[in-house]
Design a protein around this motif. Structure first.
Motif, PDB file in Angstrom:
ATOM      1  N   PHE A   1       1.054  -1.235   0.006  1.00 34.64           N
ATOM      2  CA  PHE A   1      -0.028  -0.146  -0.102  1.00 34.64           C
ATOM      3  C   PHE A   1       0.951   1.187  -0.037  1.00 34.64           C
ATOM      4  O   PHE A   1       2.223   1.191   0.522  1.00 34.64           O
ATOM      5  N   THR A   2       0.356   2.297  -0.532  1.00 31.95           N
ATOM      6  CA  THR A   2       1.169   3.385  -0.536  1.00 31.95           C
ATOM      7  C   THR A   2      -0.034   4.770  -0.861  1.00 31.95           C
ATOM      8  O   THR A   2      -0.991   4.446  -1.793  1.00 31.95           O
ATOM      9  N   SER A   3       0.319   5.931  -0.196  1.00 39.97           N
ATOM     10  CA  SER A   3       0.980   6.273   0.853  1.00 39.97           C
ATOM     11  C   SER A   3       0.488   6.498   2.263  1.00 39.97           C
ATOM     12  O   SER A   3      -0.746   7.000   1.994  1.00 39.97           O
TER      13      SER A   3
ATOM     14  N   GLN B   1       6.588  -4.056   4.290  1.00 44.78           N
ATOM     15  CA  GLN B   1       7.290  -2.877   3.799  1.00 44.78           C
ATOM     16  C   GLN B   1       6.313  -1.776   3.850  1.00 44.78           C
ATOM     17  O   GLN B   1       5.184  -1.873   3.830  1.00 44.78           O
ATOM     18  N   LEU B   2       6.866  -0.588   4.366  1.00 45.60           N
ATOM     19  CA  LEU B   2       6.159   0.438   4.696  1.00 45.60           C
ATOM     20  C   LEU B   2       6.889   1.524   3.998  1.00 45.60           C
ATOM     21  O   LEU B   2       7.967   2.046   4.339  1.00 45.60           O
ATOM     22  N   HIS B   3       6.034   2.410   3.168  1.00 45.07           N
ATOM     23  CA  HIS B   3       6.637   3.731   2.617  1.00 45.07           C
ATOM     24  C   HIS B   3       5.804   4.690   3.438  1.00 45.07           C
ATOM     25  O   HIS B   3       4.634   4.923   3.256  1.00 45.07           O
ATOM     26  N   MET B   4       6.621   5.549   4.316  1.00 45.12           N
ATOM     27  CA  MET B   4       5.956   6.681   4.989  1.00 45.12           C
ATOM     28  C   MET B   4       6.755   7.824   4.838  1.00 45.12           C
ATOM     29  O   MET B   4       8.022   8.034   5.464  1.00 45.12           O
ATOM     30  N   PRO B   5       6.111   8.910   4.303  1.00 48.31           N
ATOM     31  CA  PRO B   5       6.820  10.091   3.937  1.00 48.31           C
ATOM     32  C   PRO B   5       7.312  10.756   5.589  1.00 48.31           C
ATOM     33  O   PRO B   5       6.616  11.126   6.162  1.00 48.31           O
TER      34      PRO B   5
ATOM     35  N   ALA C   1      11.165  -3.203   5.779  1.00 49.81           N
ATOM     36  CA  ALA C   1      11.870  -2.277   4.874  1.00 49.81           C
ATOM     37  C   ALA C   1      11.073  -0.867   5.018  1.00 49.81           C
ATOM     38  O   ALA C   1       9.930  -0.936   4.500  1.00 49.81           O
ATOM     39  N   ILE C   2      11.666   0.024   5.663  1.00 51.75           N
ATOM     40  CA  ILE C   2      10.734   1.319   5.724  1.00 51.75           C
ATOM     41  C   ILE C   2      11.412   2.404   4.329  1.00 51.75           C
ATOM     42  O   ILE C   2      12.621   2.629   4.565  1.00 51.75           O
TER      43      ILE C   2
ATOM     44  N   GLY D   1      13.615  -8.577 -10.150  1.00 51.31           N
ATOM     45  CA  GLY D   1      12.072  -8.707  -9.538  1.00 51.31           C
ATOM     46  C   GLY D   1      12.448  -8.109  -8.152  1.00 51.31           C
ATOM     47  O   GLY D   1      13.352  -7.386  -7.794  1.00 51.31           O
ATOM     48  N   ARG D   2      11.183  -7.855  -7.390  1.00 54.62           N
ATOM     49  CA  ARG D   2      11.293  -7.536  -6.281  1.00 54.62           C
ATOM     50  C   ARG D   2      11.008  -8.642  -5.067  1.00 54.62           C
ATOM     51  O   ARG D   2      10.170  -9.452  -5.161  1.00 54.62           O
ATOM     52  N   ALA D   3      11.770  -8.688  -4.069  1.00 49.33           N
ATOM     53  CA  ALA D   3      11.745  -9.361  -2.840  1.00 49.33           C
ATOM     54  C   ALA D   3      10.501  -8.956  -2.068  1.00 49.33           C
ATOM     55  O   ALA D   3       9.700  -7.757  -2.552  1.00 49.33           O
ATOM     56  N   ARG D   4      10.049  -9.485  -1.192  1.00 48.97           N
ATOM     57  CA  ARG D   4       8.691  -9.491  -0.515  1.00 48.97           C
ATOM     58  C   ARG D   4       8.850  -8.059   0.283  1.00 48.97           C
ATOM     59  O   ARG D   4       7.732  -7.245   0.484  1.00 48.97           O
ATOM     60  N   ASP D   5      10.083  -7.512   0.690  1.00 49.63           N
ATOM     61  CA  ASP D   5       9.986  -6.327   1.327  1.00 49.63           C
ATOM     62  C   ASP D   5      10.474  -4.905   0.262  1.00 49.63           C
ATOM     63  O   ASP D   5      10.554  -4.070   0.645  1.00 49.63           O
TER      64      ASP D   5
END
Length: 488
Positions: A233-235, A258-262, A298-299, A402-406
């Motif tokens: 999810f984002t963001s 995985q967390l994308h947090m501005p 992973a942040i 490709g992308r890892a799970r994180d």
């Protein structure tokens, strides 16, 4: 013959998903896709207005197409998205060879506007002030056989002083949970393994129907969808981040850690000037809670350098947060003045030289940290969802990517391919780490063929019709019909 089209997209994932809807609309209206803009009958620019050079980029591309339009009078050019919402009729004034201008609130009008412009032989400009229909009710032509975006809301209720998005996208509108889950199920039925839930501020999801815990419930509900292997999810916005979301991430197996947090700034003074309603302690407190629940999380983040009035001490506070948070990666920006935002008229706009010097220091600090964090993966085996276009040098190196799970980017030795396809899952042991990617130079430990890989091999891409269900509710949705039509 059917008229052909090409969509050119600038900006964020929201815009990229909107472009999938534009493609779906045009295909439903009988258009066919073209390989490039110079040969298409219709070229659609889906624009972004966040950065300062957005205008120059658009008008440069429009200028490039002008000779093609002169040589082919039947060609049509349309401009949509955030810059169109902002500039409106000025686009036709500056580039009179443009045929259609449409905004962020009326994507669904594009086919009719193209027809009207062609019939009337004059430009059509239609900009609405509020959302006409929720975009997900429109047909969508997906760009990936294995991963899909699903909007949970549009618009934003925040008032960040640097951001022009709320004035262009409008107030937040939340989509019904049942409708979201039905779309996810429809994608999974067509082979999609990974979905990314999209919103300008996903953590405030539920505000329209009075449930501040709605986003955590939505994550948990996604965990009950058979065949859905990864949820991102984002963001999110730190001010609305709840412990319930952290628990949902930790307890729902298919939600990626995985967390994308501005962040935007580590200085409380600058955050106050930005109207970001959290402070450094609050931000780092969330990071600590996430890592306590998910040590492998992973942040990632967004950071702005050179906001008006930012002092050297303020910037040092940002560096301190970066060192404490140990981000896996970051999108970094030099402050860009956008007309119409409060920050554009603030005093103490910083000289370019100072902003550039701080930016260079920030990037260097981040790269040191991301490299150190990535080196910890050497010797580990990670699960990779094989992708297209992630590795720019894959053809030269013989690797796939490709992308890892994180969310980390992994380039791996395809071992002479061995039938590995985009959409398949491999496990690979990391042998080398760089600041922005991981390499796995040995043969994959395992390879699992998937329905997503089958779809990619067959050239099938999901096409989802608009979905509209009843009143807001969370729970198992009714079985969604699967489209029998695929793009070849």
């Amino acid at each position: 013959m059917a008229r052909s089209f090409k969509v050119v997209t600038y900006g964020c994932q929201m815009n990229m998903h909107d472009s999938e809807r534009i493609s779906g609309l045009l295909e439903t209206a009988g258009y066919v896709r073209a390989d490039d803009a110079d040969t298409a009958d219709v070229v659609v620019f889906n624009t972004c207005a966040v950065r300062e050079n957005a205008d120059n980029r658009l008008y440069g591309n429009l200028g490039h197409l002008r000779p093609t339009k002169v040589a082919n009078p039947g060609m049509q050019i349309a401009v949509g998205g955030c810059l169109a919402q902002k500039d409106r009729g000025d686009i036709v004034t500056k580039a009179p060879w443009v045929d259609v201008v449409f905004g962020t609130h009326n994507i669904g009008s594009l086919p009719a506007l193209l027809d009207r412009a062609r019939h009337n032989e004059q430009a059509e400009v239609e900009i609405l002030e509020s959302l006409e229909v929720f975009p997900s009710t429109l047909p969508t032509r997906r760009e990936s056989s294995y991963a899909g975006w699903v909007s949970i809301s549009v618009g934003c209720n925040n008032t960040c002083t640097f951001c022009i998005v709320p004035s262009l996208r409008g107030r937040e509108r939340d989509r019904r949970p049942g409708e979201i889950l039905a779309e996810v199920e429809a994608l999974v039925a067509e082979g999609v393994l990974e979905v990314t839930l999209l919103g300008q501020n996903v953590n405030s999801y539920g505000v329209e129907f009075g449930d501040r815990y709605a986003f955590g419930k939505l994550l948990r509900a996604c965990g009950g969808i058979d065949g859905l292997e990864r949820v991102r999810f984002t963001s999110p916005h730190p001010k609305d981040f709840t412990d319930d979301v952290i628990a949902a991430m930790a307890e729902t197996p298919n939600v990626c850690h995985q967390l994308h947090m501005p962040l935007q700034s580590g200085s409380d003074a600058v955050l106050r000037a930005m109207r970001r309603s959290y402070r450094q302690d609050r931000y780092l407190g969330i990071i600590d809670k996430v890592r306590a629940a998910m040590p492998d999380a992973a942040i990632t983040t967004d950071i702005i350098v050179g906001f008006p009035g930012e002092t050297e001490a303020d910037f040092e506070q940002t560096l301190e947060v970066v060192r404490a948070a140990r981000f896996a990666s970051a999108f970094t920006f030099q402050y860009s003045k956008r007309p119409g935002t409060p920050a554009a008229t603030m005093e103490d706009q910083l000289p370019k030289a100072i902003v550039q010097e701080r930016y260079d220091r920030l990037v260097a600090t981040l790269e040191d940290i991301t490299w150190e964090e990535n080196k910890k993966f050497v010797g580990r085996t990670v699960e990779v969802l094989v992708a297209v276009g992630e590795g720019r040098k894959d053809s030269a190196t013989g690797r796939m990517s490709g992308r890892a799970r994180d969310g980390r980017l992994v380039h791996f030795d395809a071992g002479g391919n061995d039938g590995i396809r985009p959409g398949d899952i491999v496990e690979a042991t990391i042998t080398y780490a760089a600041p922005h990617h991981l390499n796995a130079d040995g043969r994959p430990v395992s390879h699992r063929r998937t329905r997503a890989g089958d779809a990619y091999e067959a050239g099938r891409l999901p096409r989802t019709p608009g979905v509209s269900l009843g009143m807001p509710t969370l729970g198992a949705p009714a079985a969604a019909p699967t489209s029998a039509t695929h793009c070849g």
